[in-house]
Write an enzyme that holds these catalytic residues in place. Structure first.
Site, PDB file in Angstrom:
ATOM      1  N   ASN A 198      13.787   5.780  15.937  1.00 23.71           N
ATOM      2  CA  ASN A 198      12.423   6.296  16.023  1.00 23.71           C
ATOM      3  C   ASN A 198      11.782   6.519  14.645  1.00 23.71           C
ATOM      4  OD1 ASN A 198      13.822   8.508  15.126  1.00 23.71           O
ATOM      5  ND2 ASN A 198      12.946   9.951  16.609  1.00 23.71           N
ATOM      6  N   HIS A 252      -1.612  11.471 -12.917  1.00 21.38           N
ATOM      7  CA  HIS A 252      -2.996  10.993 -12.954  1.00 21.38           C
ATOM      8  C   HIS A 252      -3.866  11.935 -13.777  1.00 21.38           C
ATOM      9  CE1 HIS A 252      -6.365   8.607 -11.634  1.00 21.38           C
ATOM     10  NE2 HIS A 252      -6.969   9.661 -11.121  1.00 21.38           N
ATOM     11  N   ASP A 293     -12.566   3.813 -17.852  1.00 20.14           N
ATOM     12  CA  ASP A 293     -13.680   4.677 -17.460  1.00 20.14           C
ATOM     13  C   ASP A 293     -13.869   5.739 -18.532  1.00 20.14           C
ATOM     14  OD1 ASP A 293     -11.868   6.912 -16.882  1.00 20.14           O
ATOM     15  OD2 ASP A 293     -11.380   5.841 -15.033  1.00 20.14           O
ATOM     16  N   LYS A 310     -18.666   3.067 -15.502  1.00 20.47           N
ATOM     17  CA  LYS A 310     -18.683   2.525 -14.145  1.00 20.47           C
ATOM     18  C   LYS A 310     -19.149   3.584 -13.160  1.00 20.47           C
ATOM     19  CE  LYS A 310     -13.808   3.546 -13.215  1.00 20.47           C
ATOM     20  NZ  LYS A 310     -12.470   2.982 -12.980  1.00 20.47           N
ATOM     21  N   ARG A 356     -19.044   4.472  -8.790  1.00 18.60           N
ATOM     22  CA  ARG A 356     -18.341   4.167  -7.542  1.00 18.60           C
ATOM     23  C   ARG A 356     -19.130   4.727  -6.369  1.00 18.60           C
ATOM     24  NH1 ARG A 356     -12.830   2.779  -8.004  1.00 18.60           N
ATOM     25  NH2 ARG A 356     -11.896   3.122 -10.048  1.00 18.60           N
ATOM     26  N   ASP A 374      -4.456   2.379 -18.805  1.00 18.65           N
ATOM     27  CA  ASP A 374      -4.676   3.227 -17.632  1.00 18.65           C
ATOM     28  C   ASP A 374      -3.336   3.769 -17.181  1.00 18.65           C
ATOM     29  OD1 ASP A 374      -6.113   4.534 -15.693  1.00 18.65           O
ATOM     30  OD2 ASP A 374      -6.905   2.730 -14.752  1.00 18.65           O
ATOM     31  N   ASP A 425      -3.329  -0.331  -9.142  1.00 15.42           N
ATOM     32  CA  ASP A 425      -3.085  -0.306  -7.701  1.00 15.42           C
ATOM     33  C   ASP A 425      -3.577  -1.611  -7.081  1.00 15.42           C
ATOM     34  OD1 ASP A 425      -2.725   0.237  -5.041  1.00 15.42           O
ATOM     35  OD2 ASP A 425      -3.866   2.102  -5.015  1.00 15.42           O
ATOM     36  N   ALA A 438      -5.822  -3.383  -8.484  1.00 16.41           N
ATOM     37  CA  ALA A 438      -6.189  -4.157  -9.675  1.00 16.41           C
ATOM     38  C   ALA A 438      -7.678  -4.461  -9.748  1.00 16.41           C
ATOM     39  CB  ALA A 438      -5.373  -5.442  -9.787  1.00 16.41           C
TER      40      ALA A 438
END
Length: 327
Positions: free
Chosen positions: A46, A139, A179, A203, A205, A231, A235, A237
């Site tokens: 499971n 991060h 960024d 940039k 978003r 960076d 991820d 890219a």
């Protein structure tokens, strides 16, 4: 390492690993000169996970290495179970070695009714029984404050910078932040490489379209120069390859993409190949299988850094000394 009192055993360092990235753990064990503690680990029908250590861990200083690659939730749960098993088996101290911290990007609320998932991961590790965390390139550095205990935040910048410095010695380099928020990291890179100029990608978003850059432009002098885009992770890219295209359009001679964590989700492999980047440089904090590798990809081993940090923690030494006090 030794208490000095007769009748009290020496403290023992043991290394354990989950199934997400055993090659990295084996490399760390080799640098430490020890063997990984054997364990049984498997999935029930499971999807539930079972772990059991096959040797005594009582009184040990235990380091649990687990990279959090896809499926992230499975690898996280496995590490939590291993930590819990160590606590219940009377390990003296438990350190969760997390080369790539899961949910690291969800470290704040960008809108109402959202979780702070990076904090929840820290709470779960602590509740499971972890006394300490060793991780690489969060991060955001302030996420260390989510864990109610010591956090050894390691930096891959020196490893990556040494490679770039030796590989591109003599070229006109510009360090580029993808960024505006990472210009401080670019400044550190520029200092380590002898004071080369920096630039950044401005940039925007759409918050409803994650992993997608809406528009950007280059700020800084890049014409005729080799641009090194730095960076914490690659991820999908999209950010990296959009930056590479923009830099080449602005007259950059070459583009080198550098990151600590190679997540490489979805079409990242194809995007990086098509980006015309001269080189893509990652570390092996996450496993990068043969199917995601390509000519021009360089993967540097993070194992020596992790091993040195583990040794310092075990001997109650200084982890900061690994970075000459510049961490």
């Amino acid at each position: 390492m030794v208490s000095g009192k007769p009748g009290i055993a020496k403290r023992q360092l043991i290394l354990l690993t989950g199934r997400a990235h055993p090659e990295l753990a084996e490399a760390v064990a080799k640098y430490l000169g020890i063997a990984i503690t054997p364990q049984a680990a498997y999935d029930f029908a499971n999807g539930e996970i079972f772990v059991r250590f096959e040797e005594s861990v009582r009184g040990a200083d235990a380091f649990v290495v687990q990279s959090h690659s896809a499926p992230v939730n499975d690898s996280l749960m496995e590490q939590l179970l291993m930590v819990d098993a160590l606590k219940r088996a009377s390990a003296k101290r438990i350190t969760a070695v997390v080369p790539s911290y899961p949910y690291a990007r969800q470290d704040r609320k960008y809108a109402g009714r959202e979780p702070v998932s990076a904090r929840l991961v820290a709470d779960m590790l602590r509740t499971a029984g972890a006394d300490r965390i060793v991780t690489v390139d969060l991060h955001t550095a302030q996420a260390q404050g989510f864990f109610d205990g010591p956090v050894d935040h390691l930096h891959a910048m020196w490893l990556l910078c040494d490679h770039v410095g030796s590989r591109y010695r003599g070229e006109d380099l510009t360090i580029v932040s993808p960024d505006a928020g990472r210009t401080r990291l670019a400044e550190k890179w520029a200092d380590l490489l002898g004071g080369c100029p920096i630039a950044f990608i401005h940039k925007t978003r759409d918050p409803l379209r994650p992993n997608e850059v809406v528009a950007n432009r280059v700020v800084g002098d890049v014409e005729g120069r080799t641009c090194v885009v730095v960076d914490d992770m690659i991820d999908t890219a999209l950010t990296s390859t959009t930056a590479a295209r923009q830099l080449l359009e602005q007259g950059a001679k070459d583009v080198v993409l550098v990151a600590t964590h190679g997540v490489l989700s979805g079409d990242a492999h194809d995007r990086l190949i098509a980006s015309k980047a001269r080189e893509v440089i990652l570390t092996d904090t996450l496993p990068i299988p043969p199917g995601k590798r390509f000519p021009g990809l360089t993967v540097l081993s993070i194992a020596p850094l992790l091993a040195r940090a583990i040794q310092e923690v075990f001997e109650d030494g200084s982890v900061t000394s690994l970075f000459d006090g510049n961490a």
